[in-house]
Structures are given as structure tokens and as C-alpha cells.
Design an enzyme around this catalytic site. Structure first.
Site, PDB file in Angstrom:
ATOM      1  N   ILE A 201      51.507  14.202  -3.690  1.00 55.54           N
ATOM      2  CA  ILE A 201      51.132  13.486  -2.470  1.00 55.54           C
ATOM      3  C   ILE A 201      50.434  14.439  -1.509  1.00 55.54           C
ATOM      4  CG2 ILE A 201      52.053  12.255  -0.459  1.00 55.54           C
ATOM      5  CD1 ILE A 201      54.409  11.386  -2.213  1.00 55.54           C
ATOM      6  N   SER A 203      49.668  19.001  -0.840  1.00 58.29           N
ATOM      7  CA  SER A 203      49.803  20.379  -1.318  1.00 58.29           C
ATOM      8  C   SER A 203      49.410  21.333  -0.199  1.00 58.29           C
ATOM      9  CB  SER A 203      48.917  20.621  -2.544  1.00 58.29           C
ATOM     10  OG  SER A 203      48.984  21.968  -2.951  1.00 58.29           O
ATOM     11  N   ILE A 206      52.701  26.841   0.713  1.00 58.11           N
ATOM     12  CA  ILE A 206      53.997  27.255   0.175  1.00 58.11           C
ATOM     13  C   ILE A 206      54.677  26.192  -0.675  1.00 58.11           C
ATOM     14  CG2 ILE A 206      54.380  28.844   2.102  1.00 58.11           C
ATOM     15  CD1 ILE A 206      56.412  26.783   3.178  1.00 58.11           C
ATOM     16  N   GLN A 208      54.488  21.852  -2.453  1.00 63.56           N
ATOM     17  CA  GLN A 208      53.787  20.592  -2.665  1.00 63.56           C
ATOM     18  C   GLN A 208      54.803  19.480  -2.851  1.00 63.56           C
ATOM     19  OE1 GLN A 208      51.365  22.030  -5.969  1.00 63.56           O
ATOM     20  NE2 GLN A 208      52.213  20.438  -7.291  1.00 63.56           N
ATOM     21  N   ASP A 362      57.259  19.647  15.615  1.00 59.53           N
ATOM     22  CA  ASP A 362      55.946  19.424  14.996  1.00 59.53           C
ATOM     23  C   ASP A 362      55.688  17.923  14.871  1.00 59.53           C
ATOM     24  OD1 ASP A 362      53.543  20.229  13.897  1.00 59.53           O
ATOM     25  OD2 ASP A 362      54.327  20.432  11.868  1.00 59.53           O
TER      26      ASP A 362
END
Length: 540
Positions: A201, A203, A206, A208, A362
Site C-alpha cells: 500500500i 513504501s 524504513i 512498507q 503528525d
């Protein structure tokens, strides 16, 4: 040199009138001797003080040397042979970017005009350092992103340049992912998952993410897998960066005063947490406990973690279905009032600042969704923040001052929040803040409206999306940091994290609720040190 200065009379800084003439019991001759030798005495005393200071510093450095050597040796042991591998890769990256710099340098010298500053600085310039980081791979890409997100710690030229340090990477072949899954689960993946989609979905540098379905329960999940070799590279890279910072602090006291090692430790802690999926799972569980304790599970959620098929390198989570908070048309198809959904998201996030162990740091559109059932979904807890009550108390005043445009109160809050070793002129600081904050209105959000006609009907769908310029947002941070630093203020990193999330929410407000003032609306409850149990009322 000291002898000739002692004998000569070329030292205008030392005037006889500044000092008392030596008293004597008898004779003018002794007075004259005292006066004649005084100049040499003062210079000798000053030389002695300088020598004592140098000796003291040298002694201090000698005392610190065993600890430095011990740190270097221990770090080297922890790094092991992988350090040699990274050294070779580092040399290759250095040579590659160095060659690029030399090529650009030759082109520039052959052209008319002066040499650009980025070429003068060589590989230490923001441009070439960013390129070097990208060649060095995952650790340095993450380090670049840390620099870009920490305008309170790094020079503005580097913060701006590292905005271009994108965390995109080609996916690892699925056979390697399968191997990691089998190693971490300790059994064939077919015994855990009914199927795993070999096409990722997403990548990044660090990790995926793959879609999957659990065997037995038939639940849809997503699997976040740490890419192979990342841990080895990360440990080697961070240990190297730590050793370099320790050496710099040992060689130059200036680096010690800027807390270089402290900054590196902060970077190391942040990055190690991000690649430890057990830690991310704990962050998710903590947030879910907060929702349950505050009675907010009907308004918001986070993915369920399946611990029996998760580990430090693998994180299996419930797959949530929904749309980002920037997709206005889809949001309108799910709820009657996008504004109410935004208010819910704001109340949940504000409440987490003090009532949860950490806050989501975030909340860009990819991590904040409106789910199909109308709840707000918080995704990806790899980056979280922790704020002390003292810092948040100052932040409360800061936010209230923004809403009321009381710049003297704003200046006072920032002075309380920042670290400084000098007196700050609050009124002058307030005037500079007023000039700076007038630029916020210029950070216009672009709303893109697209229409599409259905293939089998005459209906037309209208989709609106908000486009947020990350560079504009960080320009605001840099302006605030620049103004504050001119008054000697240094802010904790959490301040930048908080402000960035508030700017994300400001952009969502412009799209979903243009008339809403999120800092003054009575329906929005901003977290307060005086209360941590009053958020339930905001949802009734």
C-alpha cells in the site's frame, strides 16, 4: 614575546593613573622602584591568570578524556562489523556527492559572476549535505526530516533545504518481506494470514505496508514491516553520529554550550522509537485507553493492534476505511456536518495533550480520517510528542493570545516557554511578533475543486480538496524562531511539534468550517492544566 613586552613601553592599556603607587616606609627611591616595576607586575599577573585558566581547562579536558575514550570504545563494540560496512558505503556516497560538487564547481568557475554560497561551503552546504543524506539512505533521510521539523534547533537554511528530503523509497521485493514475517512470527505466514497482498500500500525508507486478511476471523488488516537491514544501518549510523558529537564537544567548549550531544541524543531516541514497532503499539494502546477513559470511543478511534502477530519489526493492525479530512465531497457523503466532525477531531486531539501519555504529532491528512461510521480515525503513531505541564501552561497563554491578538501576553508566554540566559525586552519582542503574525494571513490554503461525470449516468460529482504547502508552514516556524532567537530564546522541540499540528488543523478549518475560530469557539475545549476530566461535555 612576553619578555619584550615586559621590557618595552608599548602597552597603552595599562595607565599608571589607574593604579595606586606602592607605599613604602622609607625613601623616595623605593617609591620610584615600585612605580617603575608596576607595569611589569600587572602584565605578569594577567599572563599568570591566563596561564591558570588554560591550565584549568586543560586539566578539565584531561579528566574528561577517559570517559570520552570509554564512550568511543563501548559504542564501537555495540556497532560491531556493521560499522565497517557503513563506512564503505559512506565513502562511496561521499565520493559520489563530492564528484557532483566538483562538476558544479567547474561549471560555475567557467561562467561569469561570483561563486554561489552553496559551492563555497562544499559538502557542508545545505544542498550538498541533503544530497549526501539521501545517498546514505534510511537513517540519514530520517535525520534530514528531523532537521526539517526542528526549526528551534537548526539553522533556517538547513531546515528549508531538508524540506526536500522526501521519505520515499522503492519497495522491497515481497519474498524478502515474507521472509521477515516468517522469522518474526515463528511460523508460516499462511497459518496467520489468509492472504497478504504482495503489492504494498505504501513504501517509505524504513518500512512498507501491505494489506492482508487474518485467518479464521476474516478481519481485514494492514501489516507494517521493517525493511531488511534497517536496524543494522540505523545502529551503526546513530552510533557514528554520537561519537562525532562527543569528539566535537571535547575539542570545542562552544559545542558543549549548544548542547550538541543533547540534540544528538534526542535525535537518536526519536529515531529508535520510530523503528521499534513495539513502541508504536504502546502509543496506540495508550491513545485507545485515553479514549475509553474519557468516554470518547463513539467519537474517535485508532487501529486495534493484533499482538499475537506483531513484534518489534512487524505491526499488524486493524484496517480502517475512510477518507482524509481534506476530501470535502467524500466527507459530505458520510456526515451531514463536516464542521461537527472537525470539532470532534479538535476536541479529541486537544484532550490528549494532557490526559494521554503522549499526543499524536503528525496529524497530516494521511493520518487523520473520517471513517465510514462517522468517527474520527487517528492513524500512524510512529511520531508522538510529550509535553510537560509547565510548557503547556505557557502554550495555553500563547494560544489565547493568538486568538485575541494580545502580543504582549504572547511575548510573555514565549519568554516563559523558552530558555534564555539574558533579560528580554518584552515590549520590543511583542512588536516584532505582531509584525510576524500578520504574515499568517498570507499563508493561503489552495482549495482545488474537481468535477467528474459518471460513466453510466448524467450525475456529476464535485470533489474539493485542500492543498497545504509544507514549505509555507515551515516558513512560519522559521520566522518565529528567527524573531525569538534575536532575543536569546530557545524553545523545546515539542513547541514546534505542537505548532505544526495546529497549523494542520487551521488548514482543515479553512476547508471544512471556514467560519470557525478554533481558538475561541465555545464548542472546542482546549486542554488545561486545571482540568483533565472536562472533555466529555464537549461532545454532548
Amino acid at each position: 614575546m612576553a619578555v619584550s613586552a615586559f621590557r618595552g613601553t608599548r602597552l597603552p592599556l595599562f595607565h599608571h593613573s589607574q593604579f595606586p603607587v606602592a607605599r613604602t616606609v622609607s625613601g623616595t627611591s623605593k617609591k620610584m622602584i615600585g612605580a617603575r616595576n608596576f607595569k611589569g607586575f600587572v602584565l605578569t599577573a594577567q599572563y599568570s591568570q591566563t596561564q591558570d585558566l588554560f591550565t584549568s581547562r586543560l586539566q578539565s579536558q584531561i579528566e574528561k578524556l577517559p570517559k570520552l575514550v570509554e564512550d568511543i570504545v563501548q559504542t564501537s563494540i555495540n556497532t560491531g562489523p556493521r560499522g565497517v560496512t557503513r563506512l564503505v558505503q559512506g565513502v562511496q556516497a561521499f565520493v559520489g556527492v563530492g564528484g557532483e560538487w566538483l562538476n558544479d564547481l567547474s561549471k560555475s568557475t567557467s561562467a561569469s559572476g561570483g561563486l554561489p554560497s552553496e559551492l563555497q561551503l562544499g559538502l557542508l552546504s545545505p544542498l550538498y549535505l541533503r544530497k549526501l543524506f539521501e545517498r546514505m539512505g534510511a537513517t540519514y533521510i530520517k535525520l534530514g526530516q528531523f532537521i526539517a521539523s526542528a526549526p528551534t534547533l537548526f539553522p533556517p537554511e538547513y531546515v528549508k533545504e531538508f524540506q526536500n528530503c522526501f521519505d520515499k523509497a522503492p519497495p522491497v521485493p515481497f519474498e524478502e518481506i515474507r521472509k521477515i514475517l516468517q522469522e518474526e512470527l515463528g511460523r508460516p505466514i499462511e497459518s496467520v494470514y489468509e492472504y497478504v497482498d504482495p503489492t504494498p500500500i505504501a513504501s517509505a525508507s524504513i518500512a512498507q505496508v501491505h494489506g492482508a486478511r487474518l485467518r479464521g476471523s476474516q478481519e481485514d488488516v494492514v501489516i507494517k514491516v521493517l525493511k531488511p537491514g534497517i536496524e543494522d544501518f540505523l545502529v551503526a549510523d546513530l552510533n557514528f553520529i554520537y561519537v562525532v558529537s562527543r569528539i566535537f564537544e571535547f575539542l570545542s567548549p562552544e559545542f558543549s554550550r549548544t548542547s550538541l550531544v543533547g540534540i544528538v541524543k534526542d535525535i537518536r531516541e526519536s529515531m529508535l522509537e520510530e523503528v521499534d514497532f513495539n513502541k508504536e503499539a504502546q502509543n496506540i494502546e495508550s491513545f485507545k485507553r485515553y479514549l475509553e477513559t474519557m468516554g470518547l470511543t463513539g467519537q474517535a478511534t485508532a487501529p486495534r493492534v493484533y499482538k499475537y502477530c506483531s513484534s518489534r519489526r512487524v505491526l499488524t493492525m486493524e484496517r480502517l476505511y475512510g477518507v482524509p479530512l481534506t476530501d470535502l465531497d467524500s466527507i459530505r457523503s458520510l456526515v451531514s456536518s463536516p464542521e461537527n466532525s472537525l470539532i470532534t477531531a479538535l476536541n479529541v486531539w486537544f484532550g490528549s495533550l494532557l490526559a494521554c501519555e503522549s499526543f499524536h504529532a503528525d496529524v497530516h491528512a494521511g493520518n487523520l480520517w473520517l471513517l465510514r461510521d462517522g468517527r474520527i480515525g487517528f492513524l500512524d503513531f510512529g511520531i508522538v510528542g510529550r509535553i510537560s505541564p509547565k510548557t503547556w501552561a505557557a502554550m495555553e497563554v500563547f494560544l489565547a493570545s493568538i486568538a485575541t491578538e494580545e502580543y504582549e501576553s504572547m511575548a510573555s508566554a514565549l519568554i516563559q516557554m523558552g530558555a534564555t540566559n539574558r533579560d528580554v525586552d518584552g515590549k520590543a519582542f511583542a512588536k516584532d511578533l505582531e509584525k510576524m503574525f500578520s504574515s499568517i494571513q498570507e499563508l493561503d490554503t489552495e482549495i482545488v475543486v474537481a468535477t467528474a461525470r459518471g460513466t453510466n449516468s448524467d450525475t456529476t460529482a464535485v470533489a474539493a480538496n485542500v492543498v497545504m504547502d509544507e514549505r509555507q508552514m515551515n516558513a512560519l516556524f522559521l520566522d518565529l524562531v528567527r524573531v525569538s532567537e534575536s532575543y536569546g530564546l530557545k524553545f523545546p522541540r515539542e513547541f514546534a511539534l505542537l505548532l505544526k499540528q495546529l497549523l494542520y488543523f487551521d488548514r482543515y478549518t479553512r476547508l471544512l468550517a471556514p467560519n470557525l475560530n478554533m481558538l475561541q469557539d465555545q464548542r472546542i475545549s482546549i486542554a488545561s492544566n486545571k482540568r483533565t476530566n472536562g472533555y466529555k461535555d464537549s461532545f454532548n
